[in-house]
Design an enzyme around this catalytic site. Structure first.
Site, PDB file in Angstrom:
ATOM      1  N   ASP A 101       0.839  -1.202   0.000  1.00  0.00           N
ATOM      2  CA  ASP A 101       0.000   0.000   0.000  1.00  0.00           C
ATOM      3  C   ASP A 101       0.879   1.259   0.000  1.00  0.00           C
ATOM      4  OD1 ASP A 101      -2.272   1.507   0.069  1.00  0.00           O
ATOM      5  OD2 ASP A 101      -2.838   0.980   2.114  1.00  0.00           O
TER       6      ASP A 101
ATOM      7  N   ASN B 207     -10.730  -2.964  -6.221  1.00  0.00           N
ATOM      8  CA  ASN B 207      -9.926  -1.980  -6.965  1.00  0.00           C
ATOM      9  C   ASN B 207     -10.518  -1.608  -8.326  1.00  0.00           C
ATOM     10  OD1 ASN B 207      -6.728  -3.155  -5.662  1.00  0.00           O
ATOM     11  ND2 ASN B 207      -7.990  -1.449  -4.983  1.00  0.00           N
TER      12      ASN B 207
HETATM   13  C1  FPP Z   1      -2.316   0.255  -3.200  1.00  0.00           C
HETATM   14  O1  FPP Z   1      -1.720   1.524  -3.112  1.00  0.00           O
HETATM   15  C2  FPP Z   1      -1.687  -0.460  -4.286  1.00  0.00           C
HETATM   16  C3  FPP Z   1      -2.329  -1.040  -5.319  1.00  0.00           C
HETATM   17  C4  FPP Z   1      -3.798  -1.064  -5.454  1.00  0.00           C
HETATM   18  C5  FPP Z   1      -1.583  -1.675  -6.406  1.00  0.00           C
HETATM   19  C6  FPP Z   1      -0.400  -2.465  -5.975  1.00  0.00           C
HETATM   20  C7  FPP Z   1       0.360  -2.906  -7.143  1.00  0.00           C
HETATM   21  C8  FPP Z   1       1.705  -2.915  -7.215  1.00  0.00           C
HETATM   22  C9  FPP Z   1       2.565  -2.533  -6.084  1.00  0.00           C
HETATM   23  C10 FPP Z   1       2.398  -3.390  -8.437  1.00  0.00           C
HETATM   24  C11 FPP Z   1       2.027  -4.792  -8.717  1.00  0.00           C
HETATM   25  C12 FPP Z   1       3.020  -5.432  -9.555  1.00  0.00           C
HETATM   26  C13 FPP Z   1       2.796  -6.509 -10.301  1.00  0.00           C
HETATM   27  C14 FPP Z   1       3.924  -7.127 -10.962  1.00  0.00           C
HETATM   28  C15 FPP Z   1       1.465  -7.090 -10.503  1.00  0.00           C
HETATM   29  P1  FPP Z   1      -2.593   2.818  -3.352  1.00  0.00           P
HETATM   30  O2  FPP Z   1      -2.576   3.165  -4.778  1.00  0.00           O
HETATM   31  O3  FPP Z   1      -3.951   2.597  -2.779  1.00  0.00           O
HETATM   32  O4  FPP Z   1      -1.812   3.879  -2.532  1.00  0.00           O
HETATM   33  P2  FPP Z   1      -2.429   5.115  -1.739  1.00  0.00           P
HETATM   34  O5  FPP Z   1      -3.207   4.509  -0.591  1.00  0.00           O
HETATM   35  O6  FPP Z   1      -1.220   5.854  -1.294  1.00  0.00           O
HETATM   36  O7  FPP Z   1      -3.288   5.876  -2.683  1.00  0.00           O
END
Ligand code: FPP
EC number: 2.5.1.-
Length: 261
Positions: free
Chosen positions: A38, A86
């Site tokens: 996250d 998501n």
């Molecule tokens: C949450 O952070 C993260 C996600 C929904 C996506 C996670 C995906 C990756 C780290 C890359 C995956 C890689 C592969 C190879 C599949 P957020 O966007 O909610 O962060 P925030 O809370 O700061 O907005």
């Protein structure tokens, strides 16, 4: 001169990392680590970059953490890359996230083979875009004979829906007379979940300061040790992983019993 200093510093840090890696290897290394990655969006916002730049950086970090987990002898690493919730995000962001497995798997494939890592996935494969399915299925197929660490992506994954579909499967089997109602035990349920081939996670890590499960492996995490950090996922490096493992090694896991039992 500056270059030399930078070089010296990173060389020292590398040596320190090697030492830390050899210190944690052995019996008490968690067999299965699960991570809720996250904070990509906030990482990007802090740098006045678009959210997707944070996801891209997060993807690069997956590589780093996979190598480190493999180096300390972890047997399975499950990464929460996309939840069933998501899909509510803006279309552009969802489409970007759905391209990441292709980019990651294409560039990391040779090293996955070298490291003997097997790719697995939990989640609803069928509702992923065709191109994402293709990349994931190819990687699963290419690495199917690898016998080392399992790198398991939770993609379009939701734990409640996993439990619902398991219950439906078992009720159907009971109705068809394949099993008796009494056969539906905890072990039986575990054996029908998407994680049936993996041990339950020993350690759950969530980055970015949030302390919730967000519909992630609710059944499987019953006795897992939790470790939360304020570090945003793209900044979560090998040392952060080792900090989590070092803390895990100090925990006393009693599974509801008493120490020493
Ligand atoms: C949450 O952070 C993260 C996600 C929904 C996506 C996670 C995906 C990756 C780290 C890359 C995956 C890689 C592969 C190879 C599949 P957020 O966007 O909610 O962060 P925030 O809370 O700061 O907005």
């Amino acid at each position: 001169m500056l270059n030399k200093l930078v070089w010296r510093k990173s060389d020292k840090q590398n040596r320190n990392l090697q030492e830390r890696i050899s210190d944690v290897t052995g019996e008490l290394v968690p067999k299965h680590i699960a991570i809720i990655m996250d904070g990509n969006g906030r990482w990007a916002k802090k740098r006045a970059m678009p959210r997707v730049a944070g996801h891209h950086e997060g993807m690069k970090n997956v590589r780093k953490i996979t190598r480190a987990a493999n180096a300390i002898g972890v047997k399975a690493l499950t990464l929460y890359a996309f939840s069933t919730e998501n899909w509510k995000r803006p279309k552009f962001e969802v489409e970007f996230l759905m391209r990441l497995p292709e980019e990651f798997l294409a560039s990391f494939s040779p090293e996955l083979m070298e490291l003997n890592i097997r790719i697995a996935m939990i989640g609803e494969m069928d509702s992923l875009p065709e191109h994402t399915q293709k990349a994931v299925k190819k990687a699963m197929d290419d690495t199917k004979n690898n016998t080392g660490m399992v790198l398991n992506f939770a993609l379009n994954y939701g734990s409640r829906s996993e439990i619902v579909s398991t219950v439906q499967q078992l009720v159907k089997k009971a109705q068809d007379g394949e099993i008796a109602v009494e056969d539906i035990t905890e072990d039986c349920i575990s054996a029908h979940l998407m994680t049936k081939e993996l041990p339950e996670p020993d350690l759950l890590i969530r980055t970015s300061g949030e302390a919730r499960l967000s519909n992630f492996m609710l059944w499987q995490l019953a006795y897992t040790e939790f470790w939360f950090t304020d570090t945003l996922w793209p900044d979560f490096d090998e040392h952060s992983l080792l900090d989590a493992v070092n803390d895990y090694q100090k925990r006393s896991r009693r599974y509801g019993g008493l120490k020493g039992e």
